[in-house]
Design a protein around this motif. Structure first.
Motif, PDB file in Angstrom:
ATOM      1  N   LYS A 141      53.224  52.983 -19.982  1.00  0.00           N
ATOM      2  CA  LYS A 141      53.545  51.811 -19.173  1.00  0.00           C
ATOM      3  C   LYS A 141      52.276  50.996 -18.901  1.00  0.00           C
ATOM      4  O   LYS A 141      51.192  51.537 -18.754  1.00  0.00           O
ATOM      5  N   TRP A 142      52.472  49.682 -18.811  1.00  0.00           N
ATOM      6  CA  TRP A 142      51.357  48.807 -18.470  1.00  0.00           C
ATOM      7  C   TRP A 142      50.982  48.991 -17.001  1.00  0.00           C
ATOM      8  O   TRP A 142      51.842  49.178 -16.151  1.00  0.00           O
ATOM      9  N   LYS A 143      49.697  48.898 -16.722  1.00  0.00           N
ATOM     10  CA  LYS A 143      49.198  48.849 -15.348  1.00  0.00           C
ATOM     11  C   LYS A 143      48.670  47.442 -15.094  1.00  0.00           C
ATOM     12  O   LYS A 143      47.873  46.925 -15.864  1.00  0.00           O
ATOM     13  N   GLN A 144      49.146  46.842 -14.006  1.00  0.00           N
ATOM     14  CA  GLN A 144      48.806  45.454 -13.706  1.00  0.00           C
ATOM     15  C   GLN A 144      47.604  45.404 -12.754  1.00  0.00           C
ATOM     16  O   GLN A 144      47.500  46.196 -11.819  1.00  0.00           O
ATOM     17  N   TYR A 145      46.695  44.455 -13.004  1.00  0.00           N
ATOM     18  CA  TYR A 145      45.515  44.276 -12.167  1.00  0.00           C
ATOM     19  C   TYR A 145      45.363  42.798 -11.816  1.00  0.00           C
ATOM     20  O   TYR A 145      45.675  41.922 -12.620  1.00  0.00           O
ATOM     21  N   GLU A 146      44.862  42.566 -10.620  1.00  0.00           N
ATOM     22  CA  GLU A 146      44.597  41.195 -10.190  1.00  0.00           C
ATOM     23  C   GLU A 146      43.241  40.755 -10.748  1.00  0.00           C
ATOM     24  O   GLU A 146      42.282  41.525 -10.764  1.00  0.00           O
ATOM     25  N   TRP A 147      43.174  39.515 -11.203  1.00  0.00           N
ATOM     26  CA  TRP A 147      41.922  38.978 -11.740  1.00  0.00           C
ATOM     27  C   TRP A 147      41.164  38.280 -10.616  1.00  0.00           C
ATOM     28  O   TRP A 147      41.672  37.385  -9.953  1.00  0.00           O
ATOM     29  N   ILE A 148      39.906  38.694 -10.416  1.00  0.00           N
ATOM     30  CA  ILE A 148      39.057  38.096  -9.395  1.00  0.00           C
ATOM     31  C   ILE A 148      38.068  37.161 -10.074  1.00  0.00           C
ATOM     32  O   ILE A 148      37.331  37.576 -10.975  1.00  0.00           O
ATOM     33  N   ASP A 149      38.060  35.898  -9.663  1.00  0.00           N
ATOM     34  CA  ASP A 149      37.150  34.934 -10.279  1.00  0.00           C
ATOM     35  C   ASP A 149      35.704  35.303  -9.990  1.00  0.00           C
ATOM     36  O   ASP A 149      35.365  35.827  -8.921  1.00  0.00           O
ATOM     37  N   ALA A 150      34.824  35.002 -10.955  1.00  0.00           N
ATOM     38  CA  ALA A 150      33.433  35.447 -10.877  1.00  0.00           C
ATOM     39  C   ALA A 150      32.677  34.851  -9.692  1.00  0.00           C
ATOM     40  O   ALA A 150      31.718  35.455  -9.203  1.00  0.00           O
ATOM     41  N   GLU A 151      33.085  33.686  -9.223  1.00  0.00           N
ATOM     42  CA  GLU A 151      32.335  33.020  -8.165  1.00  0.00           C
ATOM     43  C   GLU A 151      32.891  33.274  -6.766  1.00  0.00           C
ATOM     44  O   GLU A 151      32.506  32.585  -5.825  1.00  0.00           O
ATOM     45  N   THR A 152      33.757  34.238  -6.622  1.00  0.00           N
ATOM     46  CA  THR A 152      34.307  34.544  -5.297  1.00  0.00           C
ATOM     47  C   THR A 152      33.451  35.587  -4.589  1.00  0.00           C
ATOM     48  O   THR A 152      32.646  36.296  -5.210  1.00  0.00           O
ATOM     49  N   GLU A 153      33.645  35.701  -3.286  1.00  0.00           N
ATOM     50  CA  GLU A 153      32.887  36.684  -2.502  1.00  0.00           C
ATOM     51  C   GLU A 153      33.218  38.106  -2.938  1.00  0.00           C
ATOM     52  O   GLU A 153      32.339  38.972  -2.969  1.00  0.00           O
ATOM     53  N   ASP A 154      34.479  38.362  -3.281  1.00  0.00           N
ATOM     54  CA  ASP A 154      34.868  39.698  -3.719  1.00  0.00           C
ATOM     55  C   ASP A 154      34.129  40.102  -5.000  1.00  0.00           C
ATOM     56  O   ASP A 154      33.715  41.252  -5.157  1.00  0.00           O
ATOM     57  N   ALA A 155      33.973  39.135  -5.916  1.00  0.00           N
ATOM     58  CA  ALA A 155      33.273  39.431  -7.162  1.00  0.00           C
ATOM     59  C   ALA A 155      31.805  39.739  -6.903  1.00  0.00           C
ATOM     60  O   ALA A 155      31.235  40.671  -7.498  1.00  0.00           O
ATOM     61  N   TRP A 156      31.169  38.978  -6.023  1.00  0.00           N
ATOM     62  CA  TRP A 156      29.762  39.234  -5.710  1.00  0.00           C
ATOM     63  C   TRP A 156      29.601  40.558  -4.981  1.00  0.00           C
ATOM     64  O   TRP A 156      28.602  41.276  -5.188  1.00  0.00           O
ATOM     65  N   TRP A 157      30.544  40.914  -4.134  1.00  0.00           N
ATOM     66  CA  TRP A 157      30.456  42.210  -3.438  1.00  0.00           C
ATOM     67  C   TRP A 157      30.540  43.352  -4.441  1.00  0.00           C
ATOM     68  O   TRP A 157      29.803  44.331  -4.348  1.00  0.00           O
ATOM     69  N   THR A 158      31.451  43.231  -5.414  1.00  0.00           N
ATOM     70  CA  THR A 158      31.578  44.257  -6.451  1.00  0.00           C
ATOM     71  C   THR A 158      30.305  44.346  -7.276  1.00  0.00           C
ATOM     72  O   THR A 158      29.834  45.446  -7.609  1.00  0.00           O
ATOM     73  N   TYR A 159      29.733  43.213  -7.612  1.00  0.00           N
ATOM     74  CA  TYR A 159      28.487  43.178  -8.385  1.00  0.00           C
ATOM     75  C   TYR A 159      27.370  43.911  -7.648  1.00  0.00           C
ATOM     76  O   TYR A 159      26.671  44.766  -8.225  1.00  0.00           O
ATOM     77  N   SER A 174      36.734  27.187 -12.279  1.00  0.00           N
ATOM     78  CA  SER A 174      36.116  25.865 -12.420  1.00  0.00           C
ATOM     79  C   SER A 174      36.611  25.140 -13.663  1.00  0.00           C
ATOM     80  O   SER A 174      36.620  23.911 -13.703  1.00  0.00           O
ATOM     81  N   ASN A 175      37.020  25.875 -14.693  1.00  0.00           N
ATOM     82  CA  ASN A 175      37.582  25.268 -15.902  1.00  0.00           C
ATOM     83  C   ASN A 175      39.107  25.205 -15.865  1.00  0.00           C
ATOM     84  O   ASN A 175      39.737  24.894 -16.891  1.00  0.00           O
ATOM     85  N   HIS A 176      39.688  25.533 -14.704  1.00  0.00           N
ATOM     86  CA  HIS A 176      41.153  25.508 -14.513  1.00  0.00           C
ATOM     87  C   HIS A 176      41.856  26.481 -15.480  1.00  0.00           C
ATOM     88  O   HIS A 176      42.996  26.250 -15.864  1.00  0.00           O
ATOM     89  N   GLN A 177      41.176  27.535 -15.847  1.00  0.00           N
ATOM     90  CA  GLN A 177      41.774  28.534 -16.728  1.00  0.00           C
ATOM     91  C   GLN A 177      41.424  29.949 -16.269  1.00  0.00           C
ATOM     92  O   GLN A 177      41.066  30.803 -17.072  1.00  0.00           O
ATOM     93  N   ARG A 178      41.546  30.160 -14.979  1.00  0.00           N
ATOM     94  CA  ARG A 178      41.348  31.512 -14.466  1.00  0.00           C
ATOM     95  C   ARG A 178      42.518  32.383 -14.907  1.00  0.00           C
ATOM     96  O   ARG A 178      43.676  32.023 -14.692  1.00  0.00           O
ATOM     97  N   PRO A 179      42.266  33.518 -15.545  1.00  0.00           N
ATOM     98  CA  PRO A 179      43.363  34.403 -15.971  1.00  0.00           C
ATOM     99  C   PRO A 179      44.272  34.744 -14.795  1.00  0.00           C
ATOM    100  O   PRO A 179      43.800  34.995 -13.681  1.00  0.00           O
ATOM    101  N   VAL A 180      45.564  34.747 -15.058  1.00  0.00           N
ATOM    102  CA  VAL A 180      46.527  35.023 -13.992  1.00  0.00           C
ATOM    103  C   VAL A 180      46.871  36.499 -13.911  1.00  0.00           C
ATOM    104  O   VAL A 180      47.439  36.953 -12.916  1.00  0.00           O
ATOM    105  N   GLN A 181      46.499  37.267 -14.948  1.00  0.00           N
ATOM    106  CA  GLN A 181      46.839  38.687 -14.925  1.00  0.00           C
ATOM    107  C   GLN A 181      46.016  39.458 -15.959  1.00  0.00           C
ATOM    108  O   GLN A 181      45.702  38.941 -17.031  1.00  0.00           O
ATOM    109  N   LEU A 182      45.654  40.672 -15.580  1.00  0.00           N
ATOM    110  CA  LEU A 182      45.038  41.623 -16.503  1.00  0.00           C
ATOM    111  C   LEU A 182      45.913  42.863 -16.510  1.00  0.00           C
ATOM    112  O   LEU A 182      46.297  43.360 -15.448  1.00  0.00           O
ATOM    113  N   ARG A 183      46.269  43.352 -17.678  1.00  0.00           N
ATOM    114  CA  ARG A 183      47.086  44.562 -17.778  1.00  0.00           C
ATOM    115  C   ARG A 183      46.457  45.504 -18.795  1.00  0.00           C
ATOM    116  O   ARG A 183      45.877  45.075 -19.800  1.00  0.00           O
ATOM    117  N   MET A 184      46.608  46.791 -18.539  1.00  0.00           N
ATOM    118  CA  MET A 184      45.987  47.796 -19.386  1.00  0.00           C
ATOM    119  C   MET A 184      46.927  48.973 -19.591  1.00  0.00           C
ATOM    120  O   MET A 184      47.785  49.261 -18.750  1.00  0.00           O
TER     121      MET A 184
END
Length: 323
Positions: free
Chosen positions: A242-260, A41-51
């Motif tokens: 080595k870095w492990k790459q993860y997809e960022w799921i926005d908080a207001e998506t159905e996937d995020a609510w299912w995880t919650y 909603s703020n046009h700044q959804r992270p494009v990548q998370l790495r750990m």
């Protein structure tokens, strides 16, 4: 008036504990206003998370707004540096001084992020048209998972559902700060040119001269030497992992609510076992507080005071009604 009337109970909840084996992290952005989260909603959804799970390094790639408060000349300069740097060709100038390269994935210039004007060119606020791929469009925020130590506070995430309170233990609180990978990449450009010049010089035949070198090493204190050795070992582990790459799921998506709902709440609360306390109220207070002192017997503290009070209650019980 009794104390219960002065401070009445207004609500009561059943408390449930969720699975403690699930990793849950709280991200804190130290320089970010709480009213401006990194989301769609703020046009700044992270494009990548790495750990790097073993050494605890975490980085989040967030889009930069190129439409306001953005220096286009510097954006082009840093974007070009990131594209041409050695680290970017290896997968991204990630980590301390550009040393913790990713090995794979998008470069620090940000892979493809959502265009603000659409297309391959971008019209900026000053009507200037530039190639969007040439701009530095993302910035890395980095933090580290601190290994738990004895005595650390235990944080919980609370979720309410009806009259039930579900508590989930937090694995770690990670504080994120902006990283300067674009400066690392800019720093590498002259080094790359210098290395090519050096290589040309090495190809020319030159006479070598044997020369004795006297090396003096100052002895460090045992504690300092052990600390330095530990830091060097950790730095080596960080660089090798080595870095492990993860997809960022926005908080207001159905996937995020299912995880919650799947990992923060219990569905069948009637089938859960009940917890039984292994200590009474006084033992709990002794564990949570400083040792209590009985004013009548200052020499008695802690367990001695508790046993003395138990004997007094027992004597009062045999002698008549409790006062």
């Amino acid at each position: 008036m009794s104390s219960s009337e002065e401070d009445p109970v207004v609500a009561s909840y059943d408390v449930f504990l969720t699975d403690s084996e699930i990793s849950r992290y709280v991200f804190q952005y130290l320089d970010r206003n709480v009213d401006l989260p990194y989301n769609e909603s703020n046009h700044q959804r992270p494009v990548q998370l790495r750990m790097k799970p073993r050494t605890g390094l975490v980085e989040v790639e967030v889009p930069l707004s190129t439409r306001a408060n953005y220096d286009v000349n510097k954006g082009l300069r840093y974007g070009e540096a990131i594209k041409k740097s050695r680290s970017a060709r290896d997968g991204g100038a990630y980590g301390m001084a550009g040393g913790f390269t990713a090995g794979s994935g998008a470069a620090a210039s940000g892979g493809r992020v959502k265009m603000e004007a659409g297309g391959d060119v971008e019209i900026l606020e000053n009507k200037r048209v530039v190639d969007s791929n040439a701009l530095m469009r993302t910035q890395a925020l980095a933090g580290r998972i601190k290994p738990a130590e004895e005595g650390d506070p235990v944080y919980m995430l609370a979720a309410f559902k009806d009259n039930n309170l579900h508590l989930s233990p937090v694995s770690s609180v990670i504080q994120f700060q902006p990283q300067l990978h674009h400066l690392d990449a800019l720093d590498e450009m002259p080094k790359a040119k210098g290395s090519r010049a050096k290589k040309d010089d090495e190809e020319r035949p030159a006479e070598t001269e044997a020369r004795a070198i006297d090396i003096k090493v100052k002895a460090a204190e045992d504690g300092e030497a052990a600390t330095n050795a530990g830091n060097l070992d950790l730095l080596k582990q960080m660089q090798e992992e080595k870095w492990k790459q993860y997809e960022w799921i926005d908080a207001e998506t159905e996937d995020a609510w299912w995880t919650y709902e799947s990992f923060m709440l219990h569905e069948n609360t009637d089938q859960l076992p009940s917890l039984e306390a292994k200590m009474d109220s006084e033992e709990y207070l002794d564990r949570m507080s400083a040792p209590r002192i009985d004013p009548a017997r200052p020499d008695l503290t802690g367990w001695a005071m508790k046993e003395n009070r138990q004997r007094q209650r027992a004597a009062q019980g045999h002698g008549g009604n409790d006062q």
